[in-house]
Design an enzyme around this catalytic site. Sequence first.
Site, PDB file in Angstrom:
ATOM      1  N   HIS A 134       0.825  -1.220   0.000  1.00 22.25           N
ATOM      2  CA  HIS A 134       0.000   0.000   0.000  1.00 22.25           C
ATOM      3  C   HIS A 134       0.856   1.265   0.000  1.00 22.25           C
ATOM      4  O   HIS A 134       0.392   2.332   0.385  1.00 22.25           O
ATOM      5  CB  HIS A 134      -0.948  -0.010   1.216  1.00 22.25           C
ATOM      6  CG  HIS A 134      -1.965  -1.105   1.130  1.00 22.25           C
ATOM      7  ND1 HIS A 134      -2.701  -1.537   2.205  1.00 22.25           N
ATOM      8  CD2 HIS A 134      -2.359  -1.874   0.074  1.00 22.25           C
ATOM      9  CE1 HIS A 134      -3.516  -2.527   1.813  1.00 22.25           C
ATOM     10  NE2 HIS A 134      -3.323  -2.751   0.542  1.00 22.25           N
TER      11      HIS A 134
ATOM     12  N   SER B 270      -6.807  -7.689   9.835  1.00 18.66           N
ATOM     13  CA  SER B 270      -8.190  -8.215   9.854  1.00 18.66           C
ATOM     14  C   SER B 270      -8.471  -8.997   8.573  1.00 18.66           C
ATOM     15  O   SER B 270      -9.502  -9.651   8.452  1.00 18.66           O
ATOM     16  CB  SER B 270      -9.176  -7.043   9.978  1.00 18.66           C
ATOM     17  OG  SER B 270      -8.999  -6.152   8.871  1.00 18.66           O
TER      18      SER B 270
ATOM     19  N   CYS C  92       6.345  23.127 -10.138  1.00 20.11           N
ATOM     20  CA  CYS C  92       5.336  23.383 -11.189  1.00 20.11           C
ATOM     21  C   CYS C  92       3.984  23.802 -10.634  1.00 20.11           C
ATOM     22  O   CYS C  92       3.035  24.025 -11.376  1.00 20.11           O
ATOM     23  CB  CYS C  92       5.172  22.119 -12.045  1.00 20.11           C
ATOM     24  SG  CYS C  92       4.238  20.821 -11.197  1.00 20.11           S
TER      25      CYS C  92
HETATM   26  N1  APR Z   1      -1.065  -7.552  17.988  1.00 20.45           N
HETATM   27  C1  APR Z   1      -1.695  -8.334  17.080  1.00 20.45           C
HETATM   28  N2  APR Z   1      -2.843  -7.962  16.440  1.00 20.45           N
HETATM   29  C2  APR Z   1      -3.362  -6.755  16.757  1.00 20.45           C
HETATM   30  C3  APR Z   1      -2.768  -5.893  17.704  1.00 20.45           C
HETATM   31  C4  APR Z   1      -1.570  -6.329  18.338  1.00 20.45           C
HETATM   32  N3  APR Z   1      -0.935  -5.586  19.262  1.00 20.45           N
HETATM   33  N4  APR Z   1      -3.544  -4.767  17.802  1.00 20.45           N
HETATM   34  C5  APR Z   1      -4.569  -4.932  16.936  1.00 20.45           C
HETATM   35  N5  APR Z   1      -4.467  -6.118  16.317  1.00 20.45           N
HETATM   36  C6  APR Z   1      -5.334  -6.675  15.270  1.00 20.45           C
HETATM   37  C7  APR Z   1      -6.775  -6.254  15.356  1.00 20.45           C
HETATM   38  O1  APR Z   1      -7.514  -7.179  16.134  1.00 20.45           O
HETATM   39  C8  APR Z   1      -7.221  -6.255  13.887  1.00 20.45           C
HETATM   40  O2  APR Z   1      -7.854  -7.486  13.548  1.00 20.45           O
HETATM   41  O3  APR Z   1      -4.856  -6.148  14.045  1.00 20.45           O
HETATM   42  C9  APR Z   1      -5.925  -6.106  13.094  1.00 20.45           C
HETATM   43  C10 APR Z   1      -5.838  -4.778  12.344  1.00 20.45           C
HETATM   44  O4  APR Z   1      -6.863  -4.796  11.366  1.00 20.45           O
HETATM   45  P1  APR Z   1      -7.163  -3.442  10.541  1.00 20.45           P
HETATM   46  O5  APR Z   1      -7.310  -2.320  11.487  1.00 20.45           O
HETATM   47  O6  APR Z   1      -8.289  -3.776   9.592  1.00 20.45           O
HETATM   48  O7  APR Z   1      -5.815  -3.178   9.727  1.00 20.45           O
HETATM   49  P2  APR Z   1      -5.319  -3.891   8.407  1.00 20.45           P
HETATM   50  O8  APR Z   1      -5.748  -5.320   8.357  1.00 20.45           O
HETATM   51  O9  APR Z   1      -3.873  -3.622   8.303  1.00 20.45           O
HETATM   52  O10 APR Z   1      -6.084  -3.061   7.261  1.00 20.45           O
HETATM   53  C11 APR Z   1      -5.748  -3.361   5.929  1.00 20.45           C
HETATM   54  O11 APR Z   1      -7.041  -1.431   5.218  1.00 20.45           O
HETATM   55  O12 APR Z   1      -7.655   0.796   5.400  1.00 20.45           O
HETATM   56  C12 APR Z   1      -6.847  -0.096   4.726  1.00 20.45           C
HETATM   57  O13 APR Z   1      -4.858   0.500   3.670  1.00 20.45           O
HETATM   58  C13 APR Z   1      -5.395   0.241   4.926  1.00 20.45           C
HETATM   59  O14 APR Z   1      -3.520  -1.275   4.960  1.00 20.45           O
HETATM   60  C14 APR Z   1      -4.801  -1.023   5.518  1.00 20.45           C
HETATM   61  C15 APR Z   1      -5.799  -2.104   5.111  1.00 20.45           C
END
Ligand code: APR
Length: 240
Positions: free
Chosen positions: A104, A178, A139
């Site tokens: 990303h 997630s 620019c």
């Molecule tokens: N250790 C392990 N897991 C964790 C922790 C931690 N300390 N803290 C949070 N989590 C988990 C949460 O339970 C959640 O399921 O990490 C996950 C984060 O999920 P999202 O917030 O959906 O983030 P992500 O999966 O990276 O999102 C993917 O969505 O908005 C777009 O571009 C953005 O790259 C991002 C993409």
Amino acid sequence: MVAFTGAGISEESGIPTYRDTNGLWTKYDPSKYASIDYFLQDPSYYWHFFREVRYPLLFESAQPNPGHLALADLERTGKLRCVITQNIDGLHQEAGSTRVIELHGNTRIIRCLECSKEFTAEKVYEMTETRIPPLCTDCGGLLKPAVVFFGEQLPQDAVHDAYAEAEACDLFLVVGSSLVVYPAAHIPVRAKECGARLVIINKEPTVMDTLADAVLNAKAGTTLPQIIATPAPQRNTPKT
Ligand code: APR
């Protein structure tokens, strides 16, 4: 082994995730703050967000945590081929990982949409002190961070490399995601289709847990160092 990370691995570095209880997308509407169509209509929206939230969180305080450092250790000892990350914070590189595939993009580079001149995030933060949206000093074109917004193509070389690694690995380790955002979330599925074991380390259950060979609902910053410290089980050599 290949690691695939999401915002969860950076949560213990003080960077909010997106979809957790206090996640970014529970406070800021991604269809406005992270969509290319909205950005081109009204770029000021994003740049106020960059100035008030993104920049202070990413550049002033964030440091790699033991989860990032553990993955860098695994690379150093030759056990981890690379990190495929959805994150834009650059913390894997700061932790010492050298093979990082950024699906990303990243917030380190900010480019002019007209002439492609590049600026550092620090420079653009200074520019936003006097003007929002910041414009190219060469620019006058609109500036945009090298992050993939919703509605934009992922960098094709990163996608190609990520699939090649996923299709060839023995173990695909998902950490802190997630797994709901495609096309990135298809990569663990592809690894499994090609015969890899799938392990998910995530604080909460994910939609792909049923596909995994092992699931650890735990924090990355504590779990990964423990996994590294645990000696591999001795293979019981057949008695001759
Ligand atoms: N250790 C392990 N897991 C964790 C922790 C931690 N300390 N803290 C949070 N989590 C988990 C949460 O339970 C959640 O399921 O990490 C996950 C984060 O999920 P999202 O917030 O959906 O983030 P992500 O999966 O990276 O999102 C993917 O969505 O908005 C777009 O571009 C953005 O790259 C991002 C993409």
